[in-house]
Design a protein around this motif. Sequence first.
Motif, short mmCIF file in Angstrom:
data_model
loop_
_atom_site.label_atom_id
_atom_site.label_comp_id
_atom_site.label_asym_id
_atom_site.label_seq_id
_atom_site.Cartn_x
_atom_site.Cartn_y
_atom_site.Cartn_z
N PHE A 113 -45.18 -93.01 -55.97
CA PHE A 113 -46.36 -93.56 -55.30
C PHE A 113 -47.30 -94.16 -56.34
O PHE A 113 -47.30 -93.77 -57.51
CB PHE A 113 -47.09 -92.46 -54.51
N GLU A 114 -48.14 -95.05 -55.86
CA GLU A 114 -49.11 -95.68 -56.74
C GLU A 114 -50.24 -94.71 -57.08
O GLU A 114 -50.48 -93.72 -56.36
CB GLU A 114 -49.69 -96.93 -56.08
N ASP A 115 -50.96 -95.01 -58.14
CA ASP A 115 -52.13 -94.20 -58.51
C ASP A 115 -53.13 -94.17 -57.36
O ASP A 115 -53.42 -95.20 -56.75
CB ASP A 115 -52.82 -94.79 -59.74
N GLY A 116 -53.63 -92.97 -57.05
CA GLY A 116 -54.65 -92.84 -56.02
C GLY A 116 -54.19 -93.22 -54.62
O GLY A 116 -55.00 -93.61 -53.78
N ALA A 117 -52.89 -93.07 -54.36
CA ALA A 117 -52.34 -93.49 -53.08
C ALA A 117 -52.79 -92.62 -51.91
O ALA A 117 -52.76 -93.05 -50.75
CB ALA A 117 -50.82 -93.53 -53.14
N PHE A 118 -53.22 -91.37 -52.20
CA PHE A 118 -53.55 -90.43 -51.13
C PHE A 118 -54.95 -89.85 -51.33
O PHE A 118 -55.42 -89.71 -52.47
CB PHE A 118 -52.54 -89.28 -51.12
N ASP A 119 -55.56 -89.48 -50.22
CA ASP A 119 -56.83 -88.75 -50.31
C ASP A 119 -56.62 -87.40 -50.98
O ASP A 119 -57.49 -86.95 -51.74
CB ASP A 119 -57.42 -88.53 -48.91
N ALA A 120 -55.51 -86.76 -50.68
CA ALA A 120 -55.28 -85.42 -51.22
C ALA A 120 -53.80 -85.17 -51.44
O ALA A 120 -52.94 -85.77 -50.77
CB ALA A 120 -55.85 -84.35 -50.28
N ALA A 121 -53.52 -84.28 -52.37
CA ALA A 121 -52.16 -83.75 -52.58
C ALA A 121 -52.22 -82.24 -52.39
O ALA A 121 -53.16 -81.59 -52.84
CB ALA A 121 -51.66 -84.08 -53.98
N MET A 122 -51.22 -81.70 -51.72
CA MET A 122 -51.15 -80.27 -51.51
C MET A 122 -49.80 -79.75 -52.01
O MET A 122 -48.79 -80.47 -52.00
CB MET A 122 -51.35 -79.91 -50.04
N ALA A 123 -49.80 -78.50 -52.46
CA ALA A 123 -48.57 -77.86 -52.94
C ALA A 123 -48.71 -76.36 -52.68
O ALA A 123 -49.56 -75.71 -53.26
CB ALA A 123 -48.36 -78.13 -54.43
#
Length: 261
Positions: A91-101
């Motif tokens: 994915f591109e830089d800053g593609a999502f508001d948030a990442a979860m794991a």
Amino acid sequence: MNASAPGGTPATATYDRIGIGYRHVRRPDPRLAALIHQALAGVRTVVNVGAGTGSYEPAGAEVTAVDPSRVMLEQHPGRRKVLAGAEELPFEDGAFDAAMAVMTVHHWPGLHRGLGELRRVSRRQVVFTWDPGHLPGLWLVEEYLPEIRQLEHARFTPLSTVVEALGAHTVVPFAIPHDFTDGFQIAYWRRPESYLDPVIRQASSTFAQLPPSVVEPAIARLRADLASGAWRRRHADLLDQESVDYGYRLLIAGDGESGAS
């Protein structure tokens, strides 16, 4: 399923072997879900890295599920699925508001690189993990299967290292309720009979990675202690507790407001 693996399919994941039927044992717990959803409040797009079957994903957000295991992704109910490892997110830089794991970073071969990828592709990061240095430990490990401790300490990075690598500004303890519904290893601390069930054990990656020659004698000892009442005599103090802090923590980094850690 729209699953892809840019750069080639990752090495066969543990969960390709143990993931069949995973959803029946690993049912999201509403109390942990509320904590994670609070940390993800206001986001519109989320990438769930190590997504598995999609537990704890926020309703109403557009979620992209990423996992190196095709078996797990096939059980995921979403439409946006990508077969990939955390260390190379396509994915591109800053593609999502948030990442979860959620309960996954200990499986990543390149922890620092994976956490760096979370930070690269999102503005907020929410990670639920376990502190291997926390005490007390689970009685099952201390008394019956010390081999699990060896596995866990080989896989889990000290919490302080994860906090630093993620740049987390908030660390929230999560005590495990006695009726926790998400059947990972710690869930049955007040329900010892559950560990006698091979289906429940199979849904835990630590159990699944130990040979039967190790697990079966330990479970036989537990079965005998339950039948004789020895386990309850040793652990009478646990039977009155509603929850126990076993070292599980929610880490928040990025654009969320900082809080007490």
